[in-house]
Design an enzyme around this catalytic site. Structure first.
Site, PDB file in Angstrom:
ATOM      1  N   ASN A   1       6.799  -9.827   4.828  1.00 32.60           N
ATOM      2  CA  ASN A   1       6.507  -9.956   6.255  1.00 32.60           C
ATOM      3  C   ASN A   1       5.064 -10.371   6.459  1.00 32.60           C
ATOM      4  OD1 ASN A   1       6.023  -6.861   5.559  1.00 32.60           O
ATOM      5  ND2 ASN A   1       4.724  -7.351   7.320  1.00 32.60           N
ATOM      6  N   CYS A   2       4.789 -10.968   7.620  1.00 34.01           N
ATOM      7  CA  CYS A   2       3.414 -11.164   8.060  1.00 34.01           C
ATOM      8  C   CYS A   2       3.229 -10.259   9.278  1.00 34.01           C
ATOM      9  CB  CYS A   2       3.132 -12.635   8.380  1.00 34.01           C
ATOM     10  SG  CYS A   2       4.175 -13.300   9.686  1.00 34.01           S
ATOM     11  N   MET A   3       2.316 -10.593  10.170  1.00 37.05           N
ATOM     12  CA  MET A   3       2.060  -9.702  11.306  1.00 37.05           C
ATOM     13  C   MET A   3       3.232  -9.660  12.279  1.00 37.05           C
ATOM     14  SD  MET A   3      -1.952 -10.387  12.160  1.00 37.05           S
ATOM     15  CE  MET A   3      -1.969  -9.065  13.382  1.00 37.05           C
TER      16      MET A   3
END
Length: 454
Positions: free
Chosen positions: A26-28
């Protein structure tokens, strides 16, 4: 089952179960998944899940936009469910061959840029903390706001300054470790290579008639050297006997990579780094309105293609070279144009579902997280996306003309970025923000859009 766990379960079902997952991260704001077999994905189901505000595919990676902070929670919940959870049927040799062919002929540019971004994404929390602390320090130093606070509490400001600058003191080491992780090398060896390039003792050594420069090339040199290190380490692991590989591999890898780094890669990285920093600064300083408009106006299309990830090292280099970043405030106006466009759509649409989506996405859009607005509102409608780009171009032109800069590399945007703007330019940034919102609103209002039916 809470909403996060329910969403995680629904996503697992939609992607064909845990056996179909090749990579999960995941990223933000996004859940990022690479799968073995794309045919097992139920994209229609995934796009319509409550909590999923958009879908993007970059190369072989499927990205579900779930919102800031939520992405990490959803991925954690998915990993918890994956131990003995839903499975997908194994696919046959024909399907496996098809998947391998897709992997073979996938676009190399998007993959390379994604790997590059993965080096820096884990550093975002540190960049955010550093930038906000620096912004707080700038406020506390202003007597017109807090009086003589700075003279009364110098030690407190000194400690805060250490907190705010710590990430830059160890930047190269962090990048070295992350690069090794992304490219499959030993994490400690990645840190060692970065440490060699940053060692103050280099200044005491003369090579080819010139003294070496500690830290020359910044993160660019670190990237080049650690990528080479990972390649050498893998090659040695394949040829050295197992009984001595543990001893000889790190020894030979360090000696070979370190030598090539000092003689060739650090000077090369230095030349690239200086060209990037000087070129970007020259373009912004002399390009003025036009350069700012082009940079901001084309940034959202770059985001859609994933090519914006290639700008990450440039942000870092600008701060390392000059102590400030004039590029980030310009690019942030692209997201601001989205806010204005979304407000116009909110006022014009009669679609209840669209209104609900906009009301949920606007608060985070104001904070600089524009993906819910892009993929949930403006891009599906078409013309509002173009209007948002034009609105961002207007704001970017002004930000460039006024030479607004921030003290951070990347990580935050929108209104929070105002806390990190260099002294004397904060009001100009906020004025540019307001103009970009108004411009995005007006362009959307004038261009119009086809209001979706209920």
């Amino acid at each position: 089952m809470d909403k996060t766990a329910a969403l995680a379960s629904d996503i697992l079902l939609g992607i064909g179960g845990e056996k179909n997952i090749q990579r999960l991260e995941n990223c933000m704001t996004r859940v990022r998944v690479e799968v073995h077999n794309d045919e097992q994905l139920d994209l229609t189901r995934l796009k319509q899940l409550p909590g999923v505000s958009g879908y993007v595919k970059l190369g072989q990676q499927h990205q579900l936009i779930v919102g800031p902070g939520k992405a990490a929670q959803v991925v954690d919940a998915m990993r918890a469910l994956m131990t003995g959870g839903e499975t997908a049927p194994a696919f046959d040799d024909a399907e496996r061959t098809k998947a391998q062919a897709k992997a073979k002929y996938k676009a190399p540019m998007s993959d390379a840029l994604r790997q590059l971004a993965n080096v820096f994404i884990p550093l975002i929390p540190a960049f955010i903390a550093s930038g906000l602390i620096t912004g707080i320090i700038n406020i506390l130093k202003r007597p017109d706001i807090v009086g003589d606070f700075a003279t009364q509490y110098p030690n407190l400001l000194g400690i805060l300054a250490i907190f705010g600058s710590a990430v830059f003191a160890i930047m190269n080491i962090l990048v070295g470790v992350n690069t090794a992780k992304v490219f499959g090398g030993s994490l400690a060896m990645g840190g060692v290579m970065a440490g060699i390039l940053s060692s103050p003792q280099l200044a005491q050594i003369t090579l080819f008639g010139e003294a070496l420069q500690p830290g020359r090339g910044g993160v660019i040199a670190v990237l080049l050297v650690v990528i080479l290190m990972c390649w050498i380490e893998k090659k040695l692991r394949a040829v050295l006997p197992g009984s001595i590989e543990l001893i000889l591999n790190p020894l030979l890898t360090t000696l070979i990579t370190g030598s090539v780094a000092i003689v060739a890669l650090q000077p090369l990285g230095g030349a690239i780094s200086e060209a990037i920093a000087h070129g970007a600064s020259l373009a912004i300083d002399r390009g003025g309105l036009l350069v700012g408009a082009v940079l901001s106006g084309t940034f959202l299309p770059l985001v859609l293609t994933g090519l914006h990830q290639g700008l990450v090292p440039i942000h870092v280099e600008l701060v390392q070279a000059h102590g400030y970043n004039a590029l980030l405030p310009i690019l942030s106006m692209a997201g601001v144009g989205q806010v204005g466009a979304a407000i116009a759509v909110l006022m014009k649409t009669r679609n209840a579902r669209l209104k609900k989506v906009i009301k949920g996405a606007l608060p985070v859009g104001l904070l600089g997280i524009g993906e819910p607005l892009i993929f949930g509102v403006t891009l599906p409608l078409g013309k509002p996306f173009l209007a948002a780009c034009l609105g961002g171009a207007v704001g970017g032109a002004l930000i460039s003309y006024w030479k607004v800069a921030t003290v951070i590399t990347f990580g935050i945007s929108g209104l929070p970025l105002a806390l990190t703007i260099v002294t004397g330019k904060v009001m100009l940034y906020l004025l540019g923000y307001l103009v970009a919102v108004i411009a995005g609103f007006l362009f959307t209002w004038l261009l119009g859009f086809n209001d979706p039916e209920e």
